[in-house]
Design a protein around this motif. Structure first.
Motif, short mmCIF file in Angstrom:
data_model
loop_
_atom_site.label_atom_id
_atom_site.label_comp_id
_atom_site.label_asym_id
_atom_site.label_seq_id
_atom_site.Cartn_x
_atom_site.Cartn_y
_atom_site.Cartn_z
N LEU A 207 0.73 -1.09 -0.07
CA LEU A 207 0.03 0.14 -0.02
C LEU A 207 0.74 1.25 0.05
CD1 LEU A 207 -2.99 -1.00 2.52
CD2 LEU A 207 -3.09 -1.03 -0.12
N GLY A 208 0.59 1.95 -0.94
CA GLY A 208 1.25 3.19 -1.05
C GLY A 208 2.57 3.40 -1.74
N SER A 209 2.81 1.98 -2.53
CA SER A 209 4.09 1.92 -3.15
C SER A 209 3.87 2.41 -4.50
CB SER A 209 4.46 0.27 -3.14
OG SER A 209 3.48 -0.21 -3.64
N LYS A 210 4.96 2.59 -5.34
CA LYS A 210 4.81 2.80 -6.69
C LYS A 210 4.03 1.87 -7.40
CE LYS A 210 7.69 4.13 -10.65
NZ LYS A 210 9.05 4.26 -11.12
N GLU A 211 4.15 0.52 -7.20
CA GLU A 211 3.59 -0.44 -7.58
C GLU A 211 2.00 -0.53 -7.48
OE1 GLU A 211 4.01 -5.21 -7.94
OE2 GLU A 211 4.68 -4.39 -6.07
N ALA A 212 1.66 -0.07 -6.45
CA ALA A 212 0.24 0.07 -6.32
C ALA A 212 -0.58 1.06 -6.94
CB ALA A 212 -0.29 0.29 -4.59
N SER A 213 0.32 2.25 -7.17
CA SER A 213 0.14 3.53 -8.04
C SER A 213 -0.13 2.94 -9.54
CB SER A 213 0.87 4.53 -7.55
OG SER A 213 0.87 5.07 -6.49
N GLU A 214 0.60 2.31 -10.06
CA GLU A 214 0.78 1.99 -11.27
C GLU A 214 -0.57 1.17 -11.78
OE1 GLU A 214 4.34 0.17 -11.94
OE2 GLU A 214 5.46 2.07 -12.32
N GLU A 215 -0.94 0.48 -10.76
CA GLU A 215 -1.95 -0.53 -10.80
C GLU A 215 -3.29 -0.04 -10.37
OE1 GLU A 215 -1.06 -4.45 -9.30
OE2 GLU A 215 0.56 -4.73 -10.39
N ARG A 216 -3.43 1.23 -10.13
CA ARG A 216 -4.73 1.99 -9.63
C ARG A 216 -5.24 1.02 -8.67
NH1 ARG A 216 -7.01 3.95 -15.50
NH2 ARG A 216 -5.12 5.19 -16.11
N PHE A 217 -4.70 0.90 -7.74
CA PHE A 217 -4.89 -0.05 -6.48
C PHE A 217 -6.05 1.06 -5.78
CE2 PHE A 217 -5.12 -2.27 -2.48
CZ PHE A 217 -5.32 -3.58 -3.01
N PRO A 218 -7.18 0.37 -5.25
CA PRO A 218 -8.29 1.39 -4.83
C PRO A 218 -7.82 1.89 -3.31
CG PRO A 218 -9.08 -1.02 -4.51
CD PRO A 218 -7.73 -0.89 -5.61
N LEU A 219 -6.85 1.36 -2.64
CA LEU A 219 -6.53 1.74 -1.25
C LEU A 219 -5.20 2.15 -1.37
CD1 LEU A 219 -8.05 -1.18 0.77
CD2 LEU A 219 -9.16 0.99 -0.02
N GLN A 220 -4.85 3.24 -0.41
CA GLN A 220 -3.57 3.94 -0.63
C GLN A 220 -2.68 3.65 0.82
OE1 GLN A 220 -2.19 4.89 -3.42
NE2 GLN A 220 -4.31 4.70 -4.44
N SER A 221 -3.57 3.47 1.89
CA SER A 221 -2.93 3.60 3.18
C SER A 221 -3.28 2.20 4.13
CB SER A 221 -2.97 4.79 3.83
OG SER A 221 -4.26 4.93 4.30
#
Length: 541
Positions: A207-221
Motif C-alpha cells: 500500500l502506498g508503493s509505486k507498484e500500487a499506484s501504477e496498478e490503480r489499487f483502490p486503497l492507498q494506506s
C-alpha cells in the motif's frame, strides 16, 4: 479488465492453487504418516474429527457468505471498497460469537474423551476456537487479494503457515509427546497466526508503493483497511449485505453437507474415537485429489464466472461474446474433471489396499480400510462434477434463486443426516460415503437442470462436456479389469517384488489411458496447455 484477461488470471490462480493444495496435501500426508507412529488413533480421531470440525465450522460460517457476496459481480468496480471492507470486518465479531457458542457445545454438550488416552481436551477446544477467530483478522486482506488476483500472495502465505505448523507438530510430537492435544492446538494457532502475519506484512509493503499506484489499487494506506464511514455514503452496501445474508443461510446448510459425516460422528457417537481416527485418515487419503485439484479449480473459476456473467440475468440479456467464452470454459472444465474423476475411480479400486498398507500398515489395510477407500474413489467422481457445476450455478443465480436453493439445501441436509445415521449403523464407515454419494448426485441433478435451462435459448451446450469419448471409456474399462486381476495376483501379502509388479501394471495402464485422452480429447488438451498451466515468470504478485 477484458474477459480474456479475467480468464487468464483465473486460470493462473487455479494453477497456483492446485500447486498449493498439492503441497498442503503432501505435507499433511507425510505428517499423518509420521504422527501415526507416535500417538494413538484415539488422539488422531479427536484432533482430525472433533477439533478440526470446530475450527472449520467457525471459520466457514463466519466468512464464507461474505466472501461469495463481496467477490460477486466485480465488487471492485460496482461497489465502494470502503463499504466492502466495512462489511468484511463484521466477520470478526461474528466469529467471536460463533467461538463462544461452539466452545460451549464442544465442552458441555458433547461426550468428553477419556483424559488418559486424550489428555488436555478442554484447553485444546478453546485454543482451536481462538485460532479460528485469529484467522478472521486477515479476511478483508484476503478478499482484496483475491479480487485483484494477487496469485502468489496466497501461495506464499499459506505455504509458510503450513510449513510452520508441520514443523511445530513434528518437534512437539518427538520431544513433548506427553502434551497430548496441546501439541496440535499450538500448531494450529501457529498456522493461523502465520497467515495473518503474511497478509499484513504484504499489504504494509504494497500500500502506498509505486507498484500500487501504477496498478490503480483502490486503497492507498493501512488506515483505509480499518472500518470507517465515508460522508454521504451508508456504512455498508445494503445490496451486498442482503446478498451476504442469502449466502449465509445457504452456507450453513452447505457446511452440514460438506462436513456431514463429522457432525454425525461427533453428535451421534456412531463410531468410537479410534474408528473415527481410521475413517478420517482414509477419508483424507481418498479426498486428496479432490482437494488439491478440484477445489482450487472451483474457487478460481467461480471468480471468473462471477466477473463474466451478470448475476440474475438470463443468457439472452448477457453480452454474447462473454457468454460464449463462459460456455466454452464450462464445457472444458466439465470434461477435465470428468476425465480425472473417472481415472481416480478406476485406479482407486485396484490400488486402495496397497496404498493403505504402505501408508499405515495393518492398522489401516486390515478391516474396512480398503473398502472405505474404494468407495471413496467412486465418490470423488461425483465431487468433481458437482464442484464445477455448482461453481457456475452460484455465480449465475439471482438473489431470489439463491434463496429458493436454500430450501433445496435444507431438504438435502436433512436427508443426508438421516441417511448417514441409518447407513452407518448398517454399514459402518462405508455408510457415510454412500450417503454422501446419494446427496451429491441430487445436487448434480439440480445444477445440471439449472445449466440446461440457462443455456436453453442459446446455441451453446456446455453439458456436452460430461460425455467422454467412446475410446476413452473403452480404455478405462480395460484398465479396470487388468488392475483388478493384477491386485488379485500380486497384492499384497507376497512381498515387495510382487507389489512392484502390481504398481508396474498400473503404470502401464495409466499411460495407456493418458495416451487415449491425448489422442481423443485434443481440444481439452489444448485448453489445459493454454489456460491451466501456470506462467510463473509473467506474474508479479
Amino acid at each position: 479488465m477484458s474477459t480474456e484477461d479475467v480468464l487468464k488470471d483465473a486460470s493462473t490462480l487455479a494453477s497456483y492453487n492446485v500447486l498449493l493444495q498439492v503441497m498442503f496435501r503432501a505435507l499433511t500426508f507425510l505428517l499423518n504418516a509420521f504422527t501415526l507412529r507416535f500417538v494413538s488413533k484415539e488422539l488422531i480421531g479427536v484432533v482430525n474429527v472433533r477439533l478440526t470440525l470446530l475450527y472449520s465450522t467457525l471459520v466457514f460460517l463466519s466468512r464464507e457468505a461474505f466472501r461469495k457476496a463481496c467477490l460477486s459481480g466485480g465488487s471492485g468496480t460496482n461497489h465502494s471498497w470502503r463499504q466492502v471492507i466495512n462489511l468484511l470486518w463484521l466477520t470478526l465479531p461474528l466469529g467471536a460469537l460463533w467461538a463462544v457458542l461452539l466452545v460451549y457445545v464442544w465442552l458441555w454438550l458433547l461426550e468428553v474423551p477419556d483424559a488418559r488416552s486424550v489428555p488436555f481436551y478442554s484447553p485444546a477446544v478453546v485454543l482451536f476456537a481462538l485460532g479460528g477467530v485469529q484467522e478472521l483478522l486477515a479476511e478483508p486482506l484476503w478478499v482484496l487479494a483475491q479480487a485483484h488476483m494477487f496469485v502468489r500472495l496466497k501461495v506464499i502465505s499459506e505455504s509458510l503457515a503450513m510449513i510452520a505448523k508441520c514443523s511445530v507438530t513434528v518437534v512437539l510430537v518427538v520431544f513433548a509427546r506427553d502434551w497430548g492435544l496441546y501439541i496440535f492446538a499450538a500448531a494450529h494457532c501457529v498456522y493461523t497466526g502465520f497467515l495473518v502475519l503474511c497478509y499484513v506484512t504484504y499489504f504494509v509493503r504494497f500500500l502506498g508503493s509505486k507498484e500500487a499506484s501504477e496498478e490503480r489499487f483502490p486503497l492507498q494506506s493501512l488506515r483505509e483497511l480499518l472500518p470507517s464511514k465515508t460522508e454521504g455514503e451508508p456504512l455498508v452496501d445494503w445490496t451486498l449485505a442482503r446478498l451476504t445474508w442469502s449466502f449465509f443461510k445457504q452456507s450453513f446448510l452447505k457446511q452440514i453437507l460438506t462436513e456431514g459425516e463429522r457432525y454425525v460422528m461427533t453428535f451421534l457417537n456412531v463410531l468410537s474415537f479410534g474408528d473415527q481416527g481410521v475413517y478420517d485418515i482414509v477419508n483424507n487419503l481418498g479426498s486428496m485429489v479432490a482437494r488439491f485439484v478440484f477445489l482450487p479449480i472451483e474457487e478460481s473459476f467461480y471468480i471468473f464466472f462471477a466477473k463474466v456473467i451478470e448475476r440474475g440475468k438470463d443468457v439472452q440479456s448477457q453480452k454474447q461474446d462473454e457468454v460464449a467464452i463462459a460456455a466454452e470454459v464450462l464445457t472444458f472444465l466439465l470434461k477435465l474433471v470428468l476425465v480425472i474423476g473417472l481415472i481416480i475411480t478406476v485406479f482407486g479400486y485396484g490400488y486402495s489396499h496397497l496404498a493403505l498398507d504402505i501408508y499405515g500398515g495393518s492398522l489401516l489395510s486390515s478391516g474396512t480400510g480398503p473398502s472405505l477407500l474404494r468407495c471413496y474413489s467412486g465418490y470423488v467422481l461425483l465431487l468433481a462434477v458437482n464442484g464445477v457445476t455448482e461453481c457456475f450455478v452460484f455465480a449465475a443465480m439471482s438473489q431470489k434463486q439463491v434463496d429458493k436453493y436454500n430450501v433445496v439445501m435444507l431438504g438435502l441436509s436433512v436427508s443426508f443426516l438421516l441417511l448417514s445415521y441409518v447407513l452407518t449403523w448398517r454399514a459402518g464407515g462405508v455408510g457415510f460415503i454412500l450417503a454422501n454419494c446419494l446427496n451429491m448426485g441430487l445436487r448434480i441433478v439440480h445444477s445440471v437442470a439449472f445449466i440446461r435451462r440457462y443455456f436453453g435459448p442459446s446455441p451453446w451446450r456446455p453439458l456436452r462436456g460430461l460425455l467422454p469419448s467412446p475410446l476413452l471409456v473403452l480404455a478405462l474399462l480395460v484398465s479396470a479389469v487388468v488392475t483388478a486381476l493384477s491386485e488379485f495376483a500380486f497384492c499384497c501379502a507376497r512381498g515387495w517384488f510382487f507389489r512392484l509388479l502390481h504398481v508396474s501394471v498400473g503404470g502401464v495402464c495409466l499411460c495407456f489411458v493418458l495416451l487415449t485422452v491425448y489422442v481423443t480429447e485434443t481440444r481439452l488438451v489444448q485448453f489445459v496447455q493454454t489456460q491451466l498451466l501456470p506462467r510463473y515468470g509473467k506474474k508479479r504478485h
